[in-house]
Design an enzyme around this catalytic site. Structure first.
Site: not given
Length: 270
Positions: A128-132, A106, A70
């Site tokens: 979490g810490s990513g794109g989503m 999203d 992402k």
């Protein structure tokens, strides 16, 4: 393939480390129901720049982008829609005559679900810490969720995400017992981490609402535990259906009737 597949059939696709069938079934069901000359296929690319170049050169009309691509895709497209610019994370690419424009549907899905379930604006923990995670926490912030924790083992990414939304970062949940728990990691996803709980049962028992964005399977260990404990639950397949609908509209220019959308979502889950 559509029965009438020909040289004019428009192809759409998705890219994910662990492709699922939800998008394939959802999009192809609607193409068939609406008589659209499209076909959708999921891929697990091993060379992301080459895959995106293929979208451009082969005239792939649209592409869904899932974990872990992402953020990495941003440098490979030509233009970002405002929905992606604000979050710096994309989940959709639309190809118009070789020009690749990226969006984030999203965010739309999460915002709709928070409103639909009337989730109280209480303290939350998001893992979490990513794109989503960026899309989810941005939608939450804009919906009025201002008191929360970002739980992430990656301190740099976790702190950056927390600071961008005025939140706190912790590596572990510890003794915190927030009313809302949100999982935006692969924990519980089909594969090597399928049996893992994103939060321990003590934290789940103390919560009021549990939100897991993992779509495959819909009943993750987190969702199953939360249901058993009588919690309000929002599942990842609900996110997948809404964001897929918005992708479908971007690719085709057609918005299905609500009944058609509901039928496609039910078919995709089956």
């Amino acid at each position: 393939m559509p029965v009438t597949a020909n040289k004019d059939t428009l192809l759409c696709m998705s890219m994910a480390a662990r492709p699922g069938n939800f998008g394939v079934r959802f999009h192809n069901h609607l193409y068939e129901q609406l008589g659209l000359n499209f076909y959708y296929k999921a891929f697990a690319p091993t060379d992301l720049p080459a895959a995106v170049a293929g979208i451009r050169s082969l005239g792939i009309r649209g592409c869904g982008v899932s974990m872990p691509f992402k953020e990495a895709c941003i440098a490979l497209v030509d233009e970002l829609d405002a929905s992606a610019t604000a979050i710096q994370s994309i989940n959709t690419i639309v190809n118009t005559d070789g020009h690749l424009k990226a969006y984030n549907t999203d965010y739309i899905a999460v915002a709709q679900l928070l409103d639909r379930y009337k989730v109280p604006r209480t303290r939350f923990a998001l893992r979490g810490s990513g794109g989503m995670a960026k899309a989810v926490v941005s939608a939450m912030r804009d919906a009025g969720f201002t008191d929360g924790l970002i739980i992430a083992r990656n301190e740099q990414a976790g702190r950056a995400l927390a600071q961008s939304c005025g939140l706190q970062w912790q590596a572990q949940l510890g003794d915190e017992r927030p009313a809302l728990l949100v999982n935006v990691t692969p924990l519980g996803m089909a594969g090597a981490q399928a049996d893992e709980l994103a939060f321990d049962e003590t934290a789940i028992a103390a919560a009021e609402t549990v939100f897991d964005v993992v779509a495959t399977p819909a009943d993750t260990p987190l969702i199953k535990t939360a249901r058993r404990l009588g919690k309000r639950v929002i599942s990842g397949d609900e996110v997948a259906a809404i964001q897929a609908l918005e992708q479908f509209v971007l690719y085709t220019g057609v918005r299905p009737a609500d009944e058609q959308y509901q039928q496609a979502a039910a078919f995709a889950r089956g």
